[in-house]
Every structure is written in C-alpha cells, then in structure tokens.
Design an enzyme around this catalytic site. Structure first.
Site, mmCIF file in Angstrom:
data_model
loop_
_atom_site.group_PDB
_atom_site.id
_atom_site.type_symbol
_atom_site.label_atom_id
_atom_site.label_comp_id
_atom_site.label_asym_id
_atom_site.label_seq_id
_atom_site.Cartn_x
_atom_site.Cartn_y
_atom_site.Cartn_z
ATOM 1 N N THR A 180 -14.378 16.479 -36.074
ATOM 2 C CA THR A 180 -16.052 15.946 -36.333
ATOM 3 C C THR A 180 -15.825 15.395 -37.375
ATOM 4 O O THR A 180 -15.021 15.462 -38.148
ATOM 5 C CB THR A 180 -16.992 17.604 -36.275
ATOM 6 O OG1 THR A 180 -16.473 18.623 -37.283
ATOM 7 C CG2 THR A 180 -16.625 18.379 -35.223
ATOM 8 N N LEU A 233 -17.124 13.956 -31.610
ATOM 9 C CA LEU A 233 -16.479 13.738 -30.245
ATOM 10 C C LEU A 233 -15.735 14.712 -29.591
ATOM 11 O O LEU A 233 -15.298 15.147 -28.303
ATOM 12 C CB LEU A 233 -15.786 12.670 -30.291
ATOM 13 C CG LEU A 233 -16.889 11.126 -29.908
ATOM 14 C CD1 LEU A 233 -15.337 10.220 -30.162
ATOM 15 C CD2 LEU A 233 -16.679 10.428 -28.909
ATOM 16 N N ASP A 284 -16.245 22.775 -25.125
ATOM 17 C CA ASP A 284 -17.836 23.913 -25.920
ATOM 18 C C ASP A 284 -18.444 24.673 -25.013
ATOM 19 O O ASP A 284 -19.111 25.638 -26.131
ATOM 20 C CB ASP A 284 -18.132 23.173 -26.754
ATOM 21 C CG ASP A 284 -17.680 22.763 -27.878
ATOM 22 O OD1 ASP A 284 -16.566 23.263 -28.743
ATOM 23 O OD2 ASP A 284 -18.441 21.742 -28.838
#
Length: 561
Positions: free
Chosen positions: A372, A391, A414
């Site tokens: 990040t 991303l 995630d």
C-alpha cells in the site's frame, strides 16, 4: 506455504534505515508527506498555487499512479479521511468491490483454497475505485478543476522521470512475473534481456493518454469509453469476470469516521471496511488504564500489555468485521469500555494468553452474516487529508491493461476465500468477510487524523498489510504517551501481533536482548521482521508549525512551504 514464504520475504528483504536524521523541517503554510518525492513536490506546488488539502491529495494520488506503480494506482482503491478547518470530518470509501460474477467459493478447488488464484492473475482483480473516489472528493471539497490538478501527473507520464535505485530494483524483481502478461511485459520490463537501472528515463505514454481522458471526462473517462473497453478486453483475454456493468455501477461511499478518545486526544479513523479503526479503538480502550509511560518505551512490560491487546483486537477483527453494507457490525459494543475491559479479564502480566485459547469476544445477540502507500496533507487554512491507497500486493495482480498503461489490483485476496483459512498476509477471516458480488473486501488500511482541543494535531497512516494498523497505533502512542519528536515517533522501532500466526514480530533494533529474553519468559514466540510498516505522518509542533515525518525505512518525502 505461501504465507510462510511471504513472511520470510519480509525477513530477508533489506529494509535498512536510510541515513536520514531524526529531525525534519517545519512549515507554516502547507505540507505533503508521501512515499515518493515527485508526488510530494506536486502536492506542495498545488498548495502553493492556491489549492486546498483535497486538491493536493488528488494531485498526489494521480502522481503516485505514475511514479509508484507497485502501490500508487488508478487500478486499485483506498480510503480518505478529511478534517476541515471548521471541524467538519468525513471519510470516503473508494475500496474495490467484488465483481458481480464473483461467488463465495470461487477460489476453492477440490475442497481446498487455491491461494494463487486470488493473489496473481486476472481472477484476483476487484473492481477499481480510485478514479471515482478522487473525482468525488474533488467535486465536493476541492477548489481546483480536475484537469489542473492532474496536469503534473500527465506530464510526468508522457515526458518520463528518472528511476531511482529502489524503483528500478522493484521493477526488476518482478520481471519474471510481468513477462507472463503481454501488456505488463511491454510496460514494466525493458523488452529485452537488460534490466532497468538507476537513472533510466521511464516513459508511460499509454498511461498519459488514460490520465488525459480522466482529466477531460472525469469518472466517465475511466468507467466508460476507451478505457473501459480496454479493461473488458483484458478480462476477456485472460478469462476474467469484470464486465461493463461492474464499471458502470461502481460508486465510492461517504462514511462517518470512527472517533475514539485517548489521553485528551480524539482520533478520527476510517471506518469499516477498514478494520484499523475498530482495532485501534479497541486496543486503546484495553491499555488505557495501564501506566504506559512509567513502563518505558518498548520495555518488556510495555510490549507485553500492548501486544496482548493487539492479539485480542485481531481475534475480533477476524470474526466481526466486513463490508458494513453487507454485514451487521456491532460497532457500539466492540469499541465500548465495558466490552474491552471484559476482553482483558484474561490478561496476565506474567504470561501470554495463547491464541489457540483466545477467540473473539462474545457479544450477545450477534451472529455471523500489503503493498500500500499512504500520504498526509495539510494546507495553510488547517484543512487536513489522510489517504491510504493500494493495489494490495506489490504491483497488484501483475496484469496490466493493454493500451491503457496501468496495473490492476489483486484485492480479492483480502476476502475470506474460505472461513478459517489465512490469506497471503496470514490473516484469518470469517463469514463477515466472505466473497459476495458487489461487496467490498475488508482492509487493514488505517488513515487517521488526530485532534487535540478541536485542532488537527497529527495526520497518520502507513503501508504494510496488517502491520498498517499497529504501525499507525505506535506512531500515535509514541507521540501521545512518550512525547517523542515527530521523526522519532515515526522512526522508532515497532512490534506487531495479529492473533494468528501466534508470533510477536519485532522490527530492526526494536527490542534489546534482555527485553527479548523477558518476553520469551512470558511465553511470547518472537520473530524478527524488518520494517513493520512504512508510515508517512504529519505532526503539529508546540509553536503551531507543521513537521513532516516520512518513514526512514522507505524513500518517502516531506515537501512544504
């Protein structure tokens, strides 16, 4: 196995602290701290031209899409926290969404999770939210038109910039993966057997054209027209599932910040699907009654109590948190004093509470339904913006959009691909974060703005997967509890516990041999992890000036005037 390999990568990757001293200039009128010098300078220049903090933040975001392709993006998403000088506070959720054709078990093969599918390649991609978020933020709070704040990024992409050693090395390290995908091989490798080197001119003509379309047409320049056509073509090329409808229907969402108090400070943090707000609020509630300053910074006693609070907060994260538009999160109970006091009833000052015996807390009536980048901005009027964008993994899915010049995210990792199974960062999830069409995946990104006496005092955030949460927490505690100077508060060694795996990670030079021995005697399993997040913070000095604190573990830059 992939989780272990990822952890080992963090251990053996060099994250040597730069020679940057633990001091930084202070500025009266405005300041930008980001992970990349060009982007910080562009944000500062927008402020000097009369733009406000939101104008500068949008300019920085598009600049990072050019100069930090491993994390800065238009093919990913993120979160923004805004605090205006008049006290208005809000947050913008431009997190990616699961495609409408996604389904709960899409990564399960023969009863087992195939984690490679959610980590690399076309099926790892969530519907991007960055462009919609930037346009929406600018329309509501900006002073400058979109084409003006985007012009510096467009120029950088078209004319190119000189690669730093780190930028060249990042591209070269991912060369073999880029070569699997036609467009990525074109954009992010040299095209022959040579490697990028420091000082090479890096030109991105197709990305410049894409940015020009966005500057001219706003969100429609990305979510429809030639760019949308290119995204859908890339999906069809590799059998992906994002369609025109996904792009057309994407919307970022304004949400109320999670606000928690600690030692006279108010922390305004991005709410779910960011998990950091709840986790930090819980940890602060759990440790508030302990004499932290008397314990001493990073002493065995201090690390033990904070790590045990981290352990409990991450256990709750795994069970209760997800997209609030899809699941009922018991927010009031989770951040309450009574609940967190109950969570610490099993705490012992002498020994750890094993993660195997420590599950989520019990809330009556409730049932289940890493690369990040962060940047912080403040302007001359006192408006503040905290943004974390990603991303997910470094360079995301590694799939680029042919003809459009940008990388796509791998945010689908995630989600909880299967409840109880760890993702690539070792995080466990439950039904609250299961895959559903149109749902936003849970995130560790934790942009935060801290106020004291109703004035902005700190603008905080970090990069680094789940370590974002604990890095942001410690950037705050180092200042609030231990009165550290801005660069000390950011540079100080960190530690991290996320419940599972049952390991207490510690950063470079963070724990003395005696401290490690004392922690091991309490039952902690210690594991060195260089870095533990990369924070890019802003702090207000006693004289009212702003001091930037880019993390010396990375190549960050503070630019003000």
């Amino acid at each position: 196995m992939r989780v272990l390999l990822l952890l080992l990568t963090f251990v053996f990757t060099s994250h040597t602290l730069s020679a940057q001293v633990l001091t930084s200039k202070s500025y009266e009128n405005g300041l930008v701290v980001s992970a990349e010098k060009h982007a910080s300078e562009i944000g500062r220049d927008i402020l000097k031209q009369g733009g406000n903090a939101v104008d500068a933040a949008v300019a920085v975001q598009f600049a990072l899409a050019v100069t930090l392709p491993r994390a800065g993006n238009i093919g990913g998403g993120g979160f923004m926290v805004i605090r205006l000088a008049d006290g208005e506070t809000t947050t913008l959720d431009f997190r990616e969404k699961a495609p409408l054709q996604s389904y709960r078990d899409m990564y399960v093969r023969n009863g087992e999770v195939d984690s490679d599918l959610s980590w690399e390649g076309i099926l790892a991609v969530g519907v991007p939210g960055t462009v919609d978020g930037m346009v929406k933020a600018l329309e509501r709070y900006g002073r400058m038109p979109l084409d003006v704040v985007m012009e510096p990024a467009i120029r950088l992409a078209r004319e190119g910039y000189r690669l730093s050693y780190t930028q060249a090395n990042d591209l070269n390290n991912h060369r073999d993966t880029f070569k699997k995908y036609q467009a990525s091989a074109k954009y992010f490798t040299t095209g022959d057997t040579t490697l990028f080197k420091e000082g090479d001119l890096f030109v991105q003509t197709d990305l410049a054209t894409t940015l020009e379309r966005i500057a001219r047409f706003g969100r429609e320049g990305f979510y429809s027209g030639p760019v949308a056509d290119a995204i859908v073509r890339e999906m069809k090329r590799y059998r992906g599932i994002i369609e025109y409808k996904d792009l057309r229907e994407y919307e970022s969402v304004w949400r109320d910040a999670v606000t928690t108090e600690f030692m006279g400070y108010e922390l305004h943090i991005m709410p779910p699907p960011s998990s950091g707000s709840v986790a930090i609020a819980q940890i602060l509630e759990m440790i508030e009654d302990y004499p932290l300053k008397e314990m001493g910074h990073n002493s065995a006693e201090y690390v033990h109590v904070v790590a045990e609070a981290m352990r409990r907060a991450f256990a709750d994260r795994a069970y209760y948190l997800g997209d609030p538009d899809f699941v009922d999160i018991p927010m009031e109970q989770l951040v309450s004093e009574s609940y967190n006091n109950q969570r610490m009833e099993s705490f012992s000052a002498d020994t750890v509470t094993p993660s195997s015996s420590l599950s989520h807390g019990d809330i009556p009536g409730y049932s289940e339904s890493s690369q990040t980048t962060h940047y912080s901005v403040v302007d001359a009027d006192g408006n503040a913006v905290s943004v974390t964008t990603t991303l997910n993994g470094s360079f995301g899915s590694h799939v680029s959009v042919s003809g459009a010049g940008f990388l796509l995210n791998n945010e689908m990792d995630d989600f909880s691909a299967q409840p109880g199974e760890p993702n690539q960062y070792g995080l466990i999830g439950a039904e609250a974060n299961a895959i559903e069409p149109g749902k936003r995946m849970l995130s560790s990104m934790t942009p935060a703005i801290v106020t004291k006496d109703d004035k902005v005092d700190m603008i905080l955030g970090a990069a680094g997967g789940p370590r974002i949460i604990t890095a942001t927490l410690q950037s705050f505690l180092n200042r609030a509890v231990f009165d550290m100077r801005p660069m000390q508060a950011t540079a100080a060694a960190r530690f991290h516990h996320q419940w599972l795996p049952e390991v207490l990670f510690f950063g470079d030079f963070g724990l003395s041999p005696d401290t490690r021995a004392l922690l091991e005697a309490k039952g902690h399993r210690l594991f060195p992890m260089p870095g533990i997040g990369r924070a890019h913070n802003i702090y207000r000095n006693d004289d009212g000036l702003w001091t930037g604190a880019p993390d010396p573990r990375a190549d960050g830059s503070a630019e003000g005037y």
